[in-house]
Design an enzyme around this catalytic site. Structure first.
Site, PDB file in Angstrom:
ATOM      1  N   TYR A  55      28.617  34.596  47.146  1.00 11.28           N
ATOM      2  CA  TYR A  55      27.906  35.459  46.197  1.00 11.28           C
ATOM      3  C   TYR A  55      26.662  34.733  45.700  1.00 11.28           C
ATOM      4  O   TYR A  55      26.595  33.494  45.775  1.00 11.28           O
ATOM      5  CB  TYR A  55      28.806  35.840  45.006  1.00 11.28           C
ATOM      6  CG  TYR A  55      29.258  34.660  44.156  1.00 11.28           C
ATOM      7  CD1 TYR A  55      28.471  34.171  43.112  1.00 11.28           C
ATOM      8  CD2 TYR A  55      30.475  34.016  44.404  1.00 11.28           C
ATOM      9  CE1 TYR A  55      28.877  33.090  42.347  1.00 11.28           C
ATOM     10  CE2 TYR A  55      30.884  32.937  43.645  1.00 11.28           C
ATOM     11  CZ  TYR A  55      30.078  32.477  42.615  1.00 11.28           C
ATOM     12  OH  TYR A  55      30.475  31.398  41.863  1.00 11.28           O
ATOM     13  N   ASN A  63      31.439  37.154  39.300  1.00 13.87           N
ATOM     14  CA  ASN A  63      32.097  38.201  40.097  1.00 13.87           C
ATOM     15  C   ASN A  63      32.880  39.233  39.306  1.00 13.87           C
ATOM     16  O   ASN A  63      33.713  39.935  39.888  1.00 13.87           O
ATOM     17  CB  ASN A  63      33.040  37.587  41.159  1.00 13.87           C
ATOM     18  CG  ASN A  63      32.311  36.662  42.100  1.00 13.87           C
ATOM     19  OD1 ASN A  63      31.277  37.037  42.642  1.00 13.87           O
ATOM     20  ND2 ASN A  63      32.807  35.456  42.276  1.00 13.87           N
ATOM     21  N   ARG A 115      38.221  35.323  49.038  1.00  9.79           N
ATOM     22  CA  ARG A 115      36.916  35.970  48.890  1.00  9.79           C
ATOM     23  C   ARG A 115      35.836  34.972  48.442  1.00  9.79           C
ATOM     24  O   ARG A 115      34.653  35.303  48.436  1.00  9.79           O
ATOM     25  CB  ARG A 115      37.003  37.153  47.918  1.00  9.79           C
ATOM     26  CG  ARG A 115      37.203  36.756  46.500  1.00  9.79           C
ATOM     27  CD  ARG A 115      37.380  37.927  45.542  1.00  9.79           C
ATOM     28  NE  ARG A 115      38.055  37.473  44.353  1.00  9.79           N
ATOM     29  CZ  ARG A 115      37.475  36.839  43.346  1.00  9.79           C
ATOM     30  NH1 ARG A 115      36.177  36.622  43.350  1.00  9.79           N
ATOM     31  NH2 ARG A 115      38.169  36.423  42.303  1.00  9.79           N
ATOM     32  N   HIS A 148      43.327  29.697  35.704  1.00  8.42           N
ATOM     33  CA  HIS A 148      43.584  31.088  35.311  1.00  8.42           C
ATOM     34  C   HIS A 148      45.033  31.506  35.573  1.00  8.42           C
ATOM     35  O   HIS A 148      45.298  32.588  36.115  1.00  8.42           O
ATOM     36  CB  HIS A 148      42.603  32.017  36.028  1.00  8.42           C
ATOM     37  CG  HIS A 148      41.183  31.504  36.032  1.00  8.42           C
ATOM     38  ND1 HIS A 148      40.638  30.809  34.972  1.00  8.42           N
ATOM     39  CD2 HIS A 148      40.190  31.550  36.980  1.00  8.42           C
ATOM     40  CE1 HIS A 148      39.387  30.462  35.261  1.00  8.42           C
ATOM     41  NE2 HIS A 148      39.087  30.892  36.469  1.00  8.42           N
ATOM     42  N   HIS A 175      36.927  25.321  30.784  1.00  7.55           N
ATOM     43  CA  HIS A 175      36.580  25.937  32.078  1.00  7.55           C
ATOM     44  C   HIS A 175      35.322  26.777  31.925  1.00  7.55           C
ATOM     45  O   HIS A 175      35.343  27.862  31.347  1.00  7.55           O
ATOM     46  CB  HIS A 175      37.716  26.803  32.610  1.00  7.55           C
ATOM     47  CG  HIS A 175      37.441  27.324  33.995  1.00  7.55           C
ATOM     48  ND1 HIS A 175      37.978  26.762  35.141  1.00  7.55           N
ATOM     49  CD2 HIS A 175      36.646  28.336  34.435  1.00  7.55           C
ATOM     50  CE1 HIS A 175      37.546  27.422  36.207  1.00  7.55           C
ATOM     51  NE2 HIS A 175      36.731  28.383  35.803  1.00  7.55           N
ATOM     52  N   CYS A 176      34.235  26.253  32.433  1.00  7.08           N
ATOM     53  CA  CYS A 176      32.978  27.002  32.439  1.00  7.08           C
ATOM     54  C   CYS A 176      32.139  26.448  33.593  1.00  7.08           C
ATOM     55  O   CYS A 176      32.522  25.466  34.226  1.00  7.08           O
ATOM     56  CB  CYS A 176      32.251  26.864  31.106  1.00  7.08           C
ATOM     57  SG  CYS A 176      32.083  25.163  30.573  1.00  7.08           S
ATOM     58  N   TYR A 210      42.838  26.725  42.572  1.00  2.00           N
ATOM     59  CA  TYR A 210      42.592  28.140  42.267  1.00  2.00           C
ATOM     60  C   TYR A 210      43.183  28.970  43.399  1.00  2.00           C
ATOM     61  O   TYR A 210      42.829  28.792  44.568  1.00  2.00           O
ATOM     62  CB  TYR A 210      41.083  28.390  42.136  1.00  2.00           C
ATOM     63  CG  TYR A 210      40.735  29.760  41.570  1.00  2.00           C
ATOM     64  CD1 TYR A 210      41.620  30.473  40.768  1.00  2.00           C
ATOM     65  CD2 TYR A 210      39.498  30.347  41.828  1.00  2.00           C
ATOM     66  CE1 TYR A 210      41.288  31.709  40.242  1.00  2.00           C
ATOM     67  CE2 TYR A 210      39.153  31.589  41.300  1.00  2.00           C
ATOM     68  CZ  TYR A 210      40.060  32.266  40.511  1.00  2.00           C
ATOM     69  OH  TYR A 210      39.737  33.498  39.979  1.00  2.00           O
ATOM     70  N   ASP A 254      35.371  30.528  30.867  1.00  2.00           N
ATOM     71  CA  ASP A 254      34.954  30.925  32.224  1.00  2.00           C
ATOM     72  C   ASP A 254      33.509  31.435  32.263  1.00  2.00           C
ATOM     73  O   ASP A 254      33.090  32.053  33.243  1.00  2.00           O
ATOM     74  CB  ASP A 254      35.896  31.957  32.857  1.00  2.00           C
ATOM     75  CG  ASP A 254      35.638  32.113  34.357  1.00  2.00           C
ATOM     76  OD1 ASP A 254      35.331  31.102  35.002  1.00  2.00           O
ATOM     77  OD2 ASP A 254      35.709  33.237  34.878  1.00  2.00           O
TER      78      ASP A 254
HETATM   79  O1  LIG Z   1      37.364  34.673  40.337  1.00  2.00           O
HETATM   80  C1  LIG Z   1      36.202  34.274  40.597  1.00  2.00           C
HETATM   81  O2  LIG Z   1      35.363  34.974  41.208  1.00  2.00           O
HETATM   82  C2  LIG Z   1      35.835  32.910  40.211  1.00  2.00           C
HETATM   83  C3  LIG Z   1      34.842  32.254  40.953  1.00  2.00           C
HETATM   84  C4  LIG Z   1      34.585  30.942  40.693  1.00  2.00           C
HETATM   85  C5  LIG Z   1      33.645  30.173  41.494  1.00  2.00           C
HETATM   86  O3  LIG Z   1      32.895  30.789  42.261  1.00  2.00           O
HETATM   87  O4  LIG Z   1      33.684  28.943  41.393  1.00  2.00           O
HETATM   88  O5  LIG Z   1      35.210  30.286  39.683  1.00  2.00           O
HETATM   89  C6  LIG Z   1      36.148  30.908  38.896  1.00  2.00           C
HETATM   90  O6  LIG Z   1      36.696  30.241  38.003  1.00  2.00           O
HETATM   91  C7  LIG Z   1      36.466  32.252  39.166  1.00  2.00           C
END
Ligand SMILES: O=C(O)c1cc(C(=O)O)oc(=O)c1
Length: 312
Positions: A55, A268, A136, A187, A37-38, A163, A263
């Site tokens: 963002y 964020n 968010r 996560h 996961h990256c 997610y 990650d």
């Molecule tokens: O918790 C987060 O802000 C976040 C955001 C993103 C994304 O913007 O894709 O991906 C992730 O794995 C975690």
């Protein structure tokens, strides 16, 4: 590794850039380990951020990601489409194409995606789509649109990455359990680690995995979930202790359905940016034997993303 930049875009106020100059992990990753996961961000100059983004990050290029991979001792990456790029997967797909087969991808698509686009992404190494329910980060997508997408990607052998926040699992349960593919939770479904590990919220997550053998979990992001730390900074190799019991429980209960990822570049984060070398040193605290480590880092991600290599 080079330093973070942000090109022509103005970063979200308070944005924390990824950590330049991470330490070498003390934990030696096994051969063929996958950072599952990256993300890549931009660079915005070549791959502009999506107008609907919530963002604006600093850039995080494929060169910087692959330099980190080599520095930490991973062999491969799974690059997950970041929400700041919306459903324009070109930065992620470009990174896959640059990876010489060492990266697979997870895309974000809309129902308007064509079969040809799906085929092209498949050829580039995409193996899944991501459905995001974190309010968010994204605007709402109707469930029928997501179910239609799931039905279209299933014949390609792709899976669905979800997610969501732990409090939303009850409401999402029926939708998740109706998905026709392998389902990978980002996560750990974001448990609130300030709540008891044997409380109803985490119990529901464990039930979700126990009752549905097609559900996998990433035991990633202690830096995001931790409340009391300590932070993976300044040589701390025993970081985020409040997350350890949660992640360890998932690893030990479902050893053949867990994945781990850095990650990077950690979008964020508000409190601190971890040293990714020290984050790798978190792994032996949650996968405490060589066998569990091999499953988490090698066998499981290779089975899901590189099945053609034939590793168990
Ligand atoms: O918790 C987060 O802000 C976040 C955001 C993103 C994304 O913007 O894709 O991906 C992730 O794995 C975690």
């Amino acid at each position: 590794m080079s330093k973070p930049t942000s090109g022509n875009f103005t970063k979200t106020p308070g944005w924390l850039d990824w950590y330049a100059g991470p330490s070498k992990p003390r934990f030696q990753l096994p051969p063929n380990a996958v950072d599952a996961h990256c993300h890549v961000f931009g660079p915005g100059e070549h791959f502009p951020y999506a107008p609907e983004r919530k963002y604006t990050p600093c850039d995080a290029s494929w060169q910087q990601l692959f330099a980190l991979r080599d520095h930490l001792g991973f062999s491969k990456n799974v690059i997950v489409q970041a929400t700041c790029h919306g459903a324009d997967n070109s930065a992620m797909v470009d990174a896959l194409q640059r990876s010489k087969g060492k990266a697979r991808g997870v895309a974000t698509v809309k129902r308007t995606v064509t079969d040809q686009q799906l085929q092209e992404m498949n050829a580039a190494g995409v193996r899944g789509v991501r459905f995001n329910f974190v309010k968010r980060l994204v605007d709402f997508t109707p469930r029928d649109e997501l179910m239609e997408i799931a039905a279209r990607i299933a014949p390609l052998g792709w899976h669905v990455v979800i997610y969501f926040e732990a409090v939303d699992l009850p409401e999402l349960w029926d939708f998740f359990t109706a998905l026709p593919t392998t389902v990978v939770v980002d996560h750990m479904g974001r448990p609130d680690v300030a709540k008891p590990i044997d409380g109803p919220e985490f119990a529901l997550f464990l039930k979700f995995m126990r009752e549905h053998p097609n559900v996998w979990s990433k035991v990633s992001c202690p830096e995001r979930l931790s409340v009391s730390g300590p932070r993976a900074l300044d040589g701390e190799r025993n970081a985020y202790r409040d997350v350890v019991p949660f992640a360890r429980k998932v690893v030990e209960s479902f050893p053949d359905r867990v994945l781990w990822g850095t990650d990077w570049p950690h979008p964020n984060l508000k409190d601190h940016m971890p040293d990714d070398g020290l984050l790798v040193d978190f792994i032996p605290h949650i996968a405490t034997t060589p066998e569990l480590q091999r499953k988490l880092l090698v066998d499981n991600p290779n089975r899901l993303y590189w099945p053609e290599e034939g590793r168990a």
